[in-house]
Design a protein around this motif. Structure first.
Motif, short mmCIF file in Angstrom:
data_model
loop_
_atom_site.label_atom_id
_atom_site.label_comp_id
_atom_site.label_asym_id
_atom_site.label_seq_id
_atom_site.Cartn_x
_atom_site.Cartn_y
_atom_site.Cartn_z
N LEU A 172 -8.83 -14.93 3.46
CA LEU A 172 -7.57 -15.67 3.49
C LEU A 172 -6.69 -15.40 2.28
O LEU A 172 -5.52 -15.04 2.41
CB LEU A 172 -7.85 -17.17 3.61
N LEU A 173 -7.23 -15.57 1.07
CA LEU A 173 -6.41 -15.43 -0.13
C LEU A 173 -6.00 -13.98 -0.38
O LEU A 173 -4.87 -13.71 -0.79
CB LEU A 173 -7.15 -15.96 -1.35
N ASP A 174 -6.90 -13.06 -0.14
CA ASP A 174 -6.63 -11.68 -0.51
C ASP A 174 -5.89 -10.90 0.57
O ASP A 174 -4.96 -10.14 0.28
CB ASP A 174 -7.95 -10.96 -0.82
N LEU A 175 -6.27 -11.10 1.83
CA LEU A 175 -5.67 -10.36 2.95
C LEU A 175 -4.75 -11.25 3.77
O LEU A 175 -3.66 -10.82 4.17
CB LEU A 175 -6.77 -9.80 3.85
N GLY A 176 -5.16 -12.47 4.03
CA GLY A 176 -4.40 -13.37 4.88
C GLY A 176 -3.07 -13.80 4.30
O GLY A 176 -2.16 -14.21 5.03
#
Length: 333
Positions: free
Chosen positions: A176-180
């Motif tokens: 979530l944080l890195d890609l999303g």
């Protein structure tokens, strides 16, 4: 001759290296300094990338009177502290995405920028790429008619490795944080803040999210359907659908790429393809340079309130799926 904006780098990872390379494509920018958490790390980076001034701490870099702007890119949990250090020393900051670990942390960063009267912007580089700039114009012209929904995804495959930062809770790992953040930010770019968020998630073996899907609903009734995963390689397309036409963005939608505008009857109204030198990170740096020369404290293309709202959406998603980075990081110890 225009005096260049003099940049410093806080951190020496791969993303800092890519930024340094692209920054050199700008005629009005100069890479002056690098700071790391260790002198050895800073020395090695400077020797490899050719940076003239080298510091063994972020505070030393922030104190350099000749540095105008700082690119902050340590691991996610270190964004806030490094950013605030730079801001308190009067340095303009471009902070790598995700801007912070949560909205409350992001608010502290924004408060520090405003208290010190210093420029601050999230380094969501996609916002400033040529294809997104053209999409902004198409949306403003109303070419698509009434917007109905969009889709966007960001999925990459990573081998399961507890030491890898994407699987490490203490480093803010997970999809979530890195890609999303890319599809969430893209949806906000098109629709603004949602009025409702629905999410489901499947955890990785370390407890961080492996796959998360979201449906966001907006005041107009429009929807954004988003998925992110670190368990499968996606083509990473995105599309915006309106009553009159649609935009189909080729994967990977968040890097320099091409798109098509198709009418309701599938007639091609426009094809866009604009080759880009380097990776494309120079466009976000160019926006910082432009704002600093104009005396602005934030970018009108990605204002701080928008970054805070996006962090709020991520908070809502994590609350729904029970993703607590603090608890996970504590369990690692």
């Amino acid at each position: 001759m225009t005096t260049p904006i003099r940049w410093g780098l806080m951190a020496t990872g791969g993303i800092a290296r890519a930024f340094a390379q692209d920054l050199r494509l700008l005629p009005d920018a100069e890479l002056l300094a690098v700071g790391s958490r260790t002198q050895a790390g800073a020395d090695a980076f400077a020797a490899d990338v050719d940076v003239p001034r080298v510091y063994g701490s972020y505070k030393e870099l922030a104190a350099d009177p000749d540095v105008d702007a700082v690119y902050v890119s340590p691991p996610h949990p270190g964004h806030a502290a490094a950013t605030i250090t730079a801001l308190e020393h009067g340095k303009a900051v471009l902070c790598e995405k995700p801007f912070a670990m949560d909205r409350a942390e992001a608010q502290r960063m924004v408060d520090a920028a405003r208290a010190n009267g210093v420029f601050l912007m999230e380094a969501m580089w996609t916002r400033f790429l040529p294809h997104v700039a053209r999409i902004r114009e198409i949306l403003a012209a109303g070419t698509l008619g009434e917007l109905v929904y969009l889709t966007a995804e960001h999925g990459q495959w990573f081998a399961e490795d507890a030491a890898h930062r994407l699987f490490a809770p203490v480093l803010g790992g997970g999809a979530l944080l890195d890609l999303g953040i890319y599809p969430v930010s893209f949806a906000h770019f098109v629709f603004g803040p949602p009025v409702a968020v629905t999410a489901v998630s499947t955890p990785a073996f370390t407890g961080v999210d492996a796959t998360t899907s979201m449906i966001l609903r907006y005041p107009s009734g429009a929807h954004a359907v988003l998925t992110t995963t670190l368990a499968a390689a996606s083509a990473n397309p995105a599309a915006i659908y309106g009553t009159e036409a649609r935009i189909e963005i080729d994967g990977d939608f968040y890097v320099p790429t091409s798109f098509r505008v198709l009418s309701r009857s599938r007639e091609v109204l426009e094809r866009f393809d604009s080759p880009v030198d380097g990776r494309g990170m120079q466009y976000e740096a160019a926006e910082v340079n432009r704002c600093l020369r104009a005396g602005l404290l934030e970018s009108p293309l990605l204002p701080l309130e928008e970054t805070l709202a996006i962090m709020g959406v991520l908070d809502d998603v994590r609350a729904q799926v029970g993703l607590d980075y603090g608890a996970l990081a504590g369990s690692e110890g």
